[in-house]
Design a protein around this motif. Structure first.
Motif, PDB file in Angstrom:
ATOM      1  N   UNK A 110       0.815  -1.212   0.000  1.00 16.75           N
ATOM      2  CA  UNK A 110       0.000   0.000   0.000  1.00 16.75           C
ATOM      3  C   UNK A 110       0.851   1.266   0.000  1.00 16.75           C
ATOM      4  N   UNK A 111       2.113   1.188   0.183  1.00 15.50           N
ATOM      5  CA  UNK A 111       2.941   2.327   0.553  1.00 15.50           C
ATOM      6  C   UNK A 111       3.316   3.235  -0.601  1.00 15.50           C
ATOM      7  N   UNK A 112       2.743   3.040  -1.766  1.00 15.79           N
ATOM      8  CA  UNK A 112       3.085   3.899  -2.891  1.00 15.79           C
ATOM      9  C   UNK A 112       4.342   3.471  -3.611  1.00 15.79           C
ATOM     10  N   UNK A 113       4.958   2.361  -3.146  1.00 10.09           N
ATOM     11  CA  UNK A 113       6.141   1.835  -3.816  1.00 10.09           C
ATOM     12  C   UNK A 113       5.724   0.777  -4.828  1.00 10.09           C
ATOM     13  N   UNK A 193      18.503 -28.511  -6.524  1.00  7.91           N
ATOM     14  CA  UNK A 193      18.749 -27.265  -7.247  1.00  7.91           C
ATOM     15  C   UNK A 193      19.922 -27.440  -8.213  1.00  7.91           C
ATOM     16  N   UNK A 194      19.615 -27.398  -9.511  1.00  4.12           N
ATOM     17  CA  UNK A 194      20.659 -27.523 -10.524  1.00  4.12           C
ATOM     18  C   UNK A 194      21.313 -26.181 -10.834  1.00  4.12           C
ATOM     19  N   UNK A 195      20.585 -25.083 -10.583  1.00  7.84           N
ATOM     20  CA  UNK A 195      21.093 -23.744 -10.856  1.00  7.84           C
ATOM     21  C   UNK A 195      20.844 -22.876  -9.623  1.00  7.84           C
ATOM     22  N   UNK A 196      21.667 -21.845  -9.409  1.00 11.28           N
ATOM     23  CA  UNK A 196      21.474 -20.977  -8.235  1.00 11.28           C
ATOM     24  C   UNK A 196      20.170 -20.187  -8.321  1.00 11.28           C
ATOM     25  N   UNK A 197      19.644 -19.866  -7.174  1.00 16.39           N
ATOM     26  CA  UNK A 197      18.422 -19.060  -7.092  1.00 16.39           C
ATOM     27  C   UNK A 197      18.731 -17.604  -7.441  1.00 16.39           C
ATOM     28  N   UNK A 198      17.772 -16.958  -8.106  1.00 17.77           N
ATOM     29  CA  UNK A 198      17.955 -15.537  -8.423  1.00 17.77           C
ATOM     30  C   UNK A 198      16.592 -14.870  -8.589  1.00 17.77           C
ATOM     31  N   UNK A 199      16.395 -13.721  -7.940  1.00 20.55           N
ATOM     32  CA  UNK A 199      15.097 -13.034  -8.050  1.00 20.55           C
ATOM     33  C   UNK A 199      14.997 -12.177  -9.308  1.00 20.55           C
ATOM     34  N   UNK A 200      13.779 -12.085  -9.844  1.00 19.89           N
ATOM     35  CA  UNK A 200      13.436 -11.167 -10.929  1.00 19.89           C
ATOM     36  C   UNK A 200      12.193 -10.397 -10.500  1.00 19.89           C
ATOM     37  N   UNK A 201      12.066  -9.144 -10.936  1.00 19.52           N
ATOM     38  CA  UNK A 201      10.984  -8.299 -10.463  1.00 19.52           C
ATOM     39  C   UNK A 201      10.057  -7.901 -11.606  1.00 19.52           C
ATOM     40  N   UNK A 202       8.743  -8.073 -11.380  1.00 23.03           N
ATOM     41  CA  UNK A 202       7.741  -7.686 -12.376  1.00 23.03           C
ATOM     42  C   UNK A 202       6.626  -6.920 -11.681  1.00 23.03           C
ATOM     43  N   UNK A 203       6.312  -5.737 -12.203  1.00 23.65           N
ATOM     44  CA  UNK A 203       5.188  -4.944 -11.697  1.00 23.65           C
ATOM     45  C   UNK A 203       4.311  -4.548 -12.876  1.00 23.65           C
ATOM     46  N   UNK A 204       3.261  -3.798 -12.601  1.00 24.08           N
ATOM     47  CA  UNK A 204       2.366  -3.372 -13.677  1.00 24.08           C
ATOM     48  C   UNK A 204       3.021  -2.341 -14.601  1.00 24.08           C
ATOM     49  N   UNK A 205       4.180  -1.818 -14.205  1.00 29.29           N
ATOM     50  CA  UNK A 205       4.911  -0.900 -15.063  1.00 29.29           C
ATOM     51  C   UNK A 205       6.004  -1.588 -15.862  1.00 29.29           C
ATOM     52  N   UNK A 206       6.176  -2.871 -15.655  1.00 29.14           N
ATOM     53  CA  UNK A 206       7.209  -3.612 -16.375  1.00 29.14           C
ATOM     54  C   UNK A 206       6.785  -3.830 -17.828  1.00 29.14           C
ATOM     55  N   UNK A 232       1.326   1.192  -8.715  1.00 35.50           N
ATOM     56  CA  UNK A 232       1.841   2.196  -7.775  1.00 35.50           C
ATOM     57  C   UNK A 232       1.380   3.580  -8.204  1.00 35.50           C
ATOM     58  N   UNK A 233       0.091   3.834  -8.091  1.00 32.91           N
ATOM     59  CA  UNK A 233      -0.452   5.125  -8.502  1.00 32.91           C
ATOM     60  C   UNK A 233      -0.139   6.177  -7.452  1.00 32.91           C
ATOM     61  N   UNK A 234       0.138   7.370  -7.900  1.00 35.17           N
ATOM     62  CA  UNK A 234       0.449   8.448  -6.983  1.00 35.17           C
ATOM     63  C   UNK A 234      -0.767   9.247  -6.570  1.00 35.17           C
ATOM     64  N   UNK A 235      -1.803   9.233  -7.390  1.00 34.03           N
ATOM     65  CA  UNK A 235      -3.022   9.969  -7.088  1.00 34.03           C
ATOM     66  C   UNK A 235      -4.197   9.016  -7.166  1.00 34.03           C
ATOM     67  N   UNK A 247     -13.179   3.644  -6.569  1.00 39.73           N
ATOM     68  CA  UNK A 247     -11.837   4.192  -6.421  1.00 39.73           C
ATOM     69  C   UNK A 247     -10.828   3.075  -6.199  1.00 39.73           C
ATOM     70  N   UNK A 248      -9.764   3.120  -6.980  1.00 44.32           N
ATOM     71  CA  UNK A 248      -8.728   2.088  -6.904  1.00 44.32           C
ATOM     72  C   UNK A 248      -7.867   2.274  -5.655  1.00 44.32           C
ATOM     73  N   UNK A 249      -7.577   1.157  -4.947  1.00 47.30           N
ATOM     74  CA  UNK A 249      -6.743   1.161  -3.748  1.00 47.30           C
ATOM     75  C   UNK A 249      -5.517   0.293  -4.013  1.00 47.30           C
ATOM     76  N   UNK A 250      -4.323   0.863  -4.077  1.00 42.89           N
ATOM     77  CA  UNK A 250      -3.114   0.042  -4.250  1.00 42.89           C
ATOM     78  C   UNK A 250      -2.899  -0.851  -3.034  1.00 42.89           C
ATOM     79  N   UNK A 251      -2.523  -2.093  -3.280  1.00 41.39           N
ATOM     80  CA  UNK A 251      -2.253  -3.008  -2.178  1.00 41.39           C
ATOM     81  C   UNK A 251      -3.440  -3.219  -1.276  1.00 41.39           C
ATOM     82  N   UNK A 252      -4.623  -3.310  -1.852  1.00 44.00           N
ATOM     83  CA  UNK A 252      -5.846  -3.375  -1.055  1.00 44.00           C
ATOM     84  C   UNK A 252      -5.905  -4.611  -0.171  1.00 44.00           C
ATOM     85  N   UNK A 253      -5.207  -5.684  -0.535  1.00 48.77           N
ATOM     86  CA  UNK A 253      -5.260  -6.903   0.257  1.00 48.77           C
ATOM     87  C   UNK A 253      -4.493  -6.847   1.552  1.00 48.77           C
TER      88      UNK A 253
END
Length: 464
Positions: A110-113, A193-206, A232-235, A247-253
């Protein structure tokens, strides 16, 4: 004059609070969750072979078809306060990623991030520490030369500052030693695990080019795809349908106790179309009816079913009074065919079972019982030593309750299971998400009492 100005300020404050309350209504939250769930579904379709996991508790709202759950806390990734928790190892996530070639984890904020701290830092730290522990295990056991190419670097998103990166890197060795000392089964992780773990990031702006989505097996790492469900809407962002607006609420859950009025993700997805099509005027009453009907059905099955009480909002010039969450229980008709089994479940081929304390009092096919409920009960067992009552509370109410009771619990289990006795671990509702049951099973594994690796893996997927 001052009195008039003070009154004007209070009126503005009340008006602002009233508007905020209206914008953060139950209907707006549910509609926002449904809107974001469409994005989650689109991402999961890109990699259909990868299991979809919900990061408890917020992420659980954003899909009806999760493969499993995990628990990475944002507090473990807060700025200048990062940590690695052995209480939340999420071993099943690493094992599942190794078996399936990766996984997708869903969360929101919810924090705008764009991403919660659980995804920005907690999970990247987790993947790095696990990679280092696996590399050290393979190196100490004379594994092939591929261990030299095992990626153990810290992969953080670009928005994490270099200062904080340096601070985290200084503690990686400390956290790796902590993981090794915890008793976690690093050997099984190194094997799957045959390969090392690695994070990838996807958001609605990706930006994703659909004709160039790589297959997960083409990467030289095991992807942990982190999907931030909300925009991550600002307004304030308003959505409209042919009948009404919302009205849309980011992170409503997030923080469901403050808005859900007793509604759970399971109930939401069971009645999703009825709720989102009902509109804001009748949504609260529909939720109240659904929650109360579910509660009464659980009560008929002998399960824990506390009454949900929600105070109505005070009427004002800007908002109408909302209906309270009441329901006439007399209209509920029980359906015996749809009632779920309220008994207990055995763990694979072992002598360990988990169930409710209500059913445990009449259990006939167990030799000993460990009762983690707050209340004790009388039970017919071969001897008084076959029953142990250790009242445990979840960490939300008492963070040290589990640590205080664990030594006695492990000693009791080791003594009885080593003699081939059938042990039932019970709590208030028998739900595997109960902290007592989950961590008790972890410690059984660590003390090598009776569980096989395949039994532990299947049970952790069930209980989480």
């Amino acid at each position: 004059m001052e009195v008039e100005e003070e009154g004007a300020r209070l009126s503005i404050y009340k008006a602002a609070r009233s508007i905020k309350r209206r914008d953060n209504s139950l209907y707006n939250a549910l509609r926002s969750i449904y809107q974001d769930s469409i994005f989650v579904s689109e991402i999961s379709v890109l990699w259909p072979q990868l299991p979809l996991l919900a990061n408890l508790r917020c992420g659980l709202w954003y899909s009806r078809a999760f493969h499993s759950t995990c628990y990475f806390k944002s507090t473990d990734g807060h700025t200048n306060n990062c940590s690695f928790s052995t209480a939340r190892l999420n071993l099943h996530v690493a094992q599942l990623a190794g078996k399936k070639g990766g996984c997708i984890i869903v969360d929101s904020t919810r924090r705008g991030k764009r991403f919660p701290d659980s995804m920005s830092k907690t999970i990247p730290i987790w993947t790095c520490v696990f990679n280092r522990a696996i590399r050290d295990f393979r190196d100490s056991n004379g594994c092939d030369e591929s261990v030299r190419e095992w990626d153990c670097s810290l992969h953080l998103p670009l928005w994490v500052s270099q200062t904080e990166r340096a601070s985290i890197e200084k503690r990686l060795e400390e956290w790796t030693l902590l993981l090794k000392a915890s008793g976690a089964d690093i050997a099984s992780l190194a094997a799957c695990l045959r390969k090392p773990l690695r994070p990838l990031w996807i958001s609605q702006k990706t930006v994703i080019w659909l004709n160039e989505v790589p297959h997960h097996e083409s990467w030289d790492f095991t992807p942990i795809i982190l999907v931030s469900a909300s925009s991550s809407v600002g307004v304030s962002q308003q959505g409209t349908t042919s009948e009404f607006s919302w009205n849309y609420i980011p992170g409503a859950g997030d923080d469901e106790e403050s808005w859900a009025r007793g509604l759970s993700p399971v109930l939401f997805w069971k009645h999703v179309y009825d709720l989102i099509n009902s509109g804001p005027d009748v949504c609260n009453q529909k939720v109240a009816d659904i929650v109360e009907k579910s509660r009464v059905n659980r009560a008929y099955r002998g399960e824990s079913a506390p009454q949900i009480t929600v105070k109505p909002l005070k009427s004002s010039s800007l908002t109408q009074e909302e209906p309270s969450a009441t329901f006439d229980a007399s209209i509920v008709k029980t359906n015996a065919e749809s009632s779920e089994d309220s008994g207990f479940s055995w763990l694979g081929s072992t002598n360990l079972a988990v169930g409710t304390s209500r059913i445990a009092a009449d259990a006939a096919n167990v030799d000993c019982i460990l009762n983690c409920d707050q209340e004790s009960f009388s039970v017919c067992l071969p001897s008084a030593e076959s029953y142990l009552h250790l009242p445990m509370m979840t960490s939300k109410f008492d963070r040290f309750s589990l640590l205080i009771n664990l030594p006695k619990a492990v000693s009791f289990a080791k003594f009885n299971l080593s003699q081939g006795k059938r042990l039932l671990v019970c709590c208030n509702n028998g739900n595997g998400s109960e902290v007592a049951s989950v961590y008790f099973v972890y410690f059984i594994k660590w003390t090598r009492i009776c569980l096989k690796s395949n039994d532990m893996y299947s049970f952790l997927l069930w209980c989480l």
